[in-house]
Design an enzyme around this catalytic site. Structure first.
Site, PDB file in Angstrom:
ATOM      1  CB  CYS A   1     -51.392  14.114   2.656  1.00 25.73           C
ATOM      2  SG  CYS A   1     -51.845  15.612   1.776  1.00 25.73           S
ATOM      3  CE1 TYR A   2     -55.050  18.907   3.052  1.00 27.81           C
ATOM      4  CE2 TYR A   2     -54.838  18.068   0.811  1.00 27.81           C
ATOM      5  CZ  TYR A   2     -54.584  19.044   1.754  1.00 27.81           C
ATOM      6  OH  TYR A   2     -53.855  20.150   1.415  1.00 27.81           O
TER       7      TYR A   2
ATOM      8  CG  ASP B   1     -53.230  15.025  -1.484  1.00 33.15           C
ATOM      9  OD1 ASP B   1     -52.713  13.942  -1.126  1.00 33.15           O
ATOM     10  OD2 ASP B   1     -52.591  16.082  -1.584  1.00 33.15           O
TER      11      ASP B   1
ATOM     12  CG  HIS C   1     -48.467  12.147  -0.123  1.00 34.62           C
ATOM     13  ND1 HIS C   1     -47.611  13.062  -0.663  1.00 34.62           N
ATOM     14  CD2 HIS C   1     -49.699  12.701  -0.144  1.00 34.62           C
ATOM     15  CE1 HIS C   1     -48.306  14.141  -1.008  1.00 34.62           C
ATOM     16  NE2 HIS C   1     -49.575  13.952  -0.709  1.00 34.62           N
TER      17      HIS C   1
ATOM     18  CE  LYS D   1     -56.386  22.723  -4.468  1.00 32.61           C
ATOM     19  NZ  LYS D   1     -55.463  23.321  -5.450  1.00 32.61           N
TER      20      LYS D   1
ATOM     21  NE  ARG E   1     -56.648  25.017  -0.814  1.00 29.16           N
ATOM     22  CZ  ARG E   1     -56.010  25.729  -1.734  1.00 29.16           C
ATOM     23  NH1 ARG E   1     -56.442  26.927  -2.058  1.00 29.16           N
ATOM     24  NH2 ARG E   1     -54.953  25.243  -2.342  1.00 29.16           N
TER      25      ARG E   1
ATOM     26  CG  ASP F   1     -51.884  13.555  -4.359  1.00 29.32           C
ATOM     27  OD1 ASP F   1     -53.073  13.227  -4.443  1.00 29.32           O
ATOM     28  OD2 ASP F   1     -51.471  14.666  -4.710  1.00 29.32           O
TER      29      ASP F   1
ATOM     30  CG  HIS G   1     -55.714  24.367   3.576  1.00 27.35           C
ATOM     31  ND1 HIS G   1     -55.003  23.491   4.349  1.00 27.35           N
ATOM     32  CD2 HIS G   1     -55.241  24.253   2.317  1.00 27.35           C
ATOM     33  CE1 HIS G   1     -54.121  22.862   3.590  1.00 27.35           C
ATOM     34  NE2 HIS G   1     -54.249  23.308   2.353  1.00 27.35           N
TER      35      HIS G   1
ATOM     36  CG  ASP H   1     -44.353  12.055  -0.928  1.00 21.00           C
ATOM     37  OD1 ASP H   1     -44.620  12.361   0.237  1.00 21.00           O
ATOM     38  OD2 ASP H   1     -45.165  12.173  -1.864  1.00 21.00           O
TER      39      ASP H   1
HETATM   40 ZN   LIG Z   1     -50.979  15.515  -0.390  1.00 19.10          ZN
END
Ligand SMILES: [Zn+2]
Length: 418
Positions: free
Chosen positions: A287-288, A285, A350, A282, A279, A340, A236, A347
Site C-alpha cells: 500500500c505504500y 508493504d 491493498h 519497518k 516508516r 501487502d 510516517h 483485500d
Molecule cells: Zn499495507
C-alpha cells in the site's frame, strides 16, 4: 430499496481494520531484523521462481482476475465484512478507483446504486458517515466525495450537500488550524487532508476555513524529514502523503523543508524488495506504493516551481521499475486482488493502493511531458491517477468545473464561528 451489500470475502481473505485505515498504525514492537530478513527471503524466492520460469518481458498484470474480484465486491459481501460496517464509503472508493485505473467502465445502474447508497450515508449535520445513520466522520466523507467524483454524473454531484458539508468542516476546525476527524474525536494530519480534498473538489474552500492549517501541518514535519500525525510524532508515509497533499491544495508546500522530505521518502524505497516501507525500520508493504511513491510527483512539482535545475523531465526520483517489479511479482493474488506482501491475503484496500502506486510508477508528468515507463507487456499500463486526490485527473477536472458553477455557500456567522 436494495442496498448494495458489501461483498464477499473468500475464506482466505483477511479483513482490515480500515477506519484506522489508511495509515496502518501498528504500534507493536517486534524484533525488526529477523522479520525483515524473513521477508527478504520470501521475496528472493518469488523473484528466483520468476526468473527460472520466465523471460524478463513477461511481467503480467492479471487484469481480468482483478476486474472480477472487484466487480463481485461491488455487489455482494459476506458477513466477514461486518467489521467494516463503519467504512462502507471506503469500499465504494477503493473498488471504483481500482476499476477506473484498469479502465473498466462502471455500468450506469451500478453507479446509480452507489449514488443512492452514499446519499443514505450523508448526515443531516453534513459530511458522510461510515454507513446509513452513522455519525459523520472525515475519513468516510473523503471516500464518499472521491467515489462520487469518480462516478462524475449529475446524480453523483447532486448527492453532496455543500452547505452542510461546509458547516460540518467548520464544526471540526480547531483554533490552532488543525481539524478533528469527527466531533469529539482525535486530531491528526489525515483530517487536514480529507477536509482540504473535499473542500477543493466541491468549491467550498475558503481562506477562513483553512486559516492556520498549513502552518499546523508544517509543524508536523520532524527531524527525520517526513511528517508525523501531530507535531512531535514519528514520520510516517500515510501522514506524510496527507500533509504534503493538503499543502499542495492550500498552495503552501514552501512551508516544508522539501530537501529533507525528499531525503526521507527516497530512503523508504527498499533496496532489496523494490517496494516501500511506511516508516524507518519497518517492513515493505504494497500500500505504500502509493502513500510514499505518490509523494514524488508532489515533490517534483514543488521543486520544479522553485526552478531546481537538477530535476529530470522524464523520471520521478525513485526507482520506478523496481517498484513495478515488486507489485507485479509480490503483490498479486493469483485469484485476483492485490496484497501487502507475499503470504498476506488480498483485500480491497491493498488492491486500490497497489494499483494506484503502479499507476504512479508507470506515468511521469502529463501533457507534453508525459513519459510512460511500463515494466512487462504494454497491456500492463494503467490509467493515470491524480497524485493529490488519487482519482483520474479528468475526473478531478470534471468535478472542479461542475462545482465552480455554484458560489461558495454563505454560512450564518454562528455556523462559521463554531
Ligand atoms: Zn499495507
Amino acid at each position: 430499496m436494495q442496498v448494495p451489500v458489501w461483498p464477499l470475502l473468500t475464506p482466505e481473505d483477511r479483513v482490515w481494520d480500515v477506519q484506522s485505515l489508511f495509515l496502518e498504525l501498528t504500534i507493536v514492537f517486534i524484533p525488526i531484523f529477523p522479520v525483515k530478513s524473513k521477508v527478504e527471503d520470501i521475496v528472493q524466492e518469488v523473484y528466483d521462481a520468476y526468473k527460472t520460469n520466465h523471460h524478463s518481458s513477461q511481467y503480467v498484470l492479471q487484469r481480468e482476475k482483478h476486474f472480477h474480484y472487484l466487480k463481485r465486491g461491488l455487489r455482494q459481501l459476506t458477513e466477514a465484512y461486518e467489521c467494516l460496517d463503519a467504512s462502507r464509503p471506503w469500499l465504494c472508493y477503493w473498488i471504483l478507483h481500482s476499476l477506473e485505473l484498469l479502465d473498466e467502465p462502471i455500468p450506469e445502474s451500478v453507479a446509480s446504486d452507489v449514488c443512492q447508497f452514499l446519499r443514505r450515508c450523508q448526515s443531516p449535520q453534513g459530511g458522510f458517515g461510515g454507513g446509513p445513520g452513522q455519525h459523520p466522520h472525515l475519513a468516510p466523507t473523503y471516500a464518499a466525495v472521491n467515489a462520487l467524483c469518480i462516478i462524475g454524473t449529475e446524480e453523483a454531484f447532486g448527492v453532496i450537500d455543500r452547505k452542510k458539508l461546509l458547516e460540518y468542516l467548520y464544526s471540526l476546525k480547531q483554533p490552532d488550524g488543525s481539524f478533528l476527524m469527527h466531533v469529539g474525536g482525535e486530531v491528526d494530519v489525515r483530517s487536514a487532508y480529507c477536509a482540504a480534498s473535499v473542500a477543493s473538489l466541491t468549491n467550498i474552500l475558503t481562506p477562513a476555513l483553512f486559516a492556520g492549517t498549513a502552518e499546523w501541518i508544517a509543524r508536523c514535519q520532524n527531524w527525520e524529514g517526513g511528517i508525523g500525525g501531530v507535531p512531535g510524532m514519528e514520520a510516517h508515509g500515510g501522514y506524510t502523503f496527507c500533509g504534503v497533499a493538503a499543502l499542495v491544495i492550500l498552495k503552501q508546500e514552501h512551508l516544508l523543508n522539501l530537501r529533507s522530505l525528499l531525503h526521507w521518502v527516497t530512503g523508504r524505497q527498499m533496496r532489496f524488495e523494490g517496494g516501500f516501507q511506511g516508516r524507518c525500520n519497518k517492513l515493505v508493504d504494497g500500500c505504500y506504493s502509493f502513500w510514499q511513491a505518490g509523494l514524488l510527483p508532489l515533490l517534483h512539482r514543488a521543486l520544479h516551481a522553485r526552478g531546481d535545475p537538477a530535476l529530470s523531465m522524464a523520471h520521478w526520483m525513485f526507482d520506478q521499475l523496481a517498484l513495478q517489479e515488486y507489485i507485479l511479482l509480490c503483490c498479486q493474488c493469483p485469484a485476483g486482488g492485490l496484497l501487502d506482501k507475499p503470504g498476506k491475503s488480498r483485500d480491497f484496500y491493498h488492491t486500490c493502493y497497489c494499483l494506484s502506486g503502479l499507476a504512479i510508477a508507470q506515468h511521469f508528468g502529463s501533457g507534453d511531458l508525459h513519459n510512460e515507463v511500463v515494466l512487462g507487456i504494454p497491456e500492463n499500463c494503467l490509467q493515470a491517477t491524480h497524485p493529490v486526490y488519487n482519482i483520474a485527473p479528468e475526473k478531478v477536472a470534471r468535478a472542479v468545473m461542475h462545482f465552480l458553477q455554484y458560489p461558495v455557500p454563505s454560512l450564518d456567522p454562528a455556523s462559521a464561528a463554531k
